[in-house]
Design a protein around this motif. Structure first.
Motif, short mmCIF file in Angstrom:
data_model
loop_
_atom_site.label_atom_id
_atom_site.label_comp_id
_atom_site.label_asym_id
_atom_site.label_seq_id
_atom_site.Cartn_x
_atom_site.Cartn_y
_atom_site.Cartn_z
N ARG A 161 0.79 -1.29 -0.11
CA ARG A 161 -0.03 0.06 -0.01
C ARG A 161 1.04 1.36 0.20
O ARG A 161 1.99 1.07 0.55
CB ARG A 161 -0.70 0.05 1.34
N LYS A 179 -0.38 7.23 2.68
CA LYS A 179 -1.55 6.97 3.10
C LYS A 179 -1.89 6.03 4.00
O LYS A 179 -2.62 6.14 4.94
CB LYS A 179 -2.35 6.62 1.73
N ALA A 196 -0.86 7.91 7.19
CA ALA A 196 -1.74 8.59 7.80
C ALA A 196 -2.78 8.27 8.91
O ALA A 196 -3.23 9.26 9.57
CB ALA A 196 -2.23 9.51 6.53
N THR A 231 -2.82 15.38 5.57
CA THR A 231 -3.19 15.16 4.26
C THR A 231 -1.75 14.69 3.47
O THR A 231 -0.65 14.49 4.09
CB THR A 231 -3.34 16.42 3.52
N THR A 232 -2.01 13.90 2.53
CA THR A 232 -0.89 13.04 1.89
C THR A 232 -0.87 13.53 0.29
O THR A 232 -2.01 13.87 -0.05
CB THR A 232 -1.23 11.62 1.97
N VAL A 248 0.81 11.82 -3.11
CA VAL A 248 1.58 10.75 -3.71
C VAL A 248 1.89 11.05 -5.19
O VAL A 248 2.58 10.27 -5.63
CB VAL A 248 0.72 9.47 -3.78
#
Length: 146
Positions: free
Chosen positions: A82, A86, A89, A102-103, A105
């Motif tokens: 994964r 995320k 988080a 927040t992320t 990618v």
């Protein structure tokens, strides 16, 4: 600047006694961007979130590997494969629900919201965060030593 709520005063009581209400208010209204969720970044994130930073953005496009489990205590074996940001988080948000986490990618080198400056002491990443409450563009900065 947003005021500190009574609930936050109780939560951050020890540190407010050490560095004062104004410093805590500035911490609460600050934004921090972490690039690559590895090594000391994990401990840095934990400390910032527990201290009550206002917003944390994690820039990391990598997938979780078994090696990440050795240094990132926000991850478990179930997270392998994964997205590292995320997956982390979820646990990071649990540390302090008052912090916006927040992320992003998008690969840093191809991220239109990120400006990378190279210097003799490291790289500096500047990420546009959108409009502030005053209507101006706001940003966060991360410095990565080389």
């Amino acid at each position: 600047m947003a005021a500190i709520s009574e609930e936050e005063v109780k939560l951050y009581d020890r540190q407010i006694r050490i560095w004062g209400m104004e410093a805590q208010r500035r911490m609460r209204n600050s934004r921090v961007c972490i690039v690559a969720l590895q090594g000391t970044a994990v401990e840095t994130i934990k400390n910032l979130v527990l201290a009550g930073v206002g917003e944390l953005v994690i820039l990391d496009e990598e997938k979780t590997t078994t090696r990440d489990l050795e240094t990132n205590y926000f991850l478990t074996a179930a997270d392998i494969g994964r997205g590292r940001a995320k997956a982390s988080a979820i646990q990071i948000r649990d540390l302090n629900p008052n912090v916006k986490v927040t992320t992003d990618v998008t690969p840093v080198m191809h991220n239109e919201n990120v400006t990378i400056l190279f210097g003799d002491r490291g790289w500096m990443f500047r990420r546009r965060m959108g409009r502030s409450s005053q209507g101006s563009m706001s940003s966060c900065v991360a410095i990565v030593p080389i």
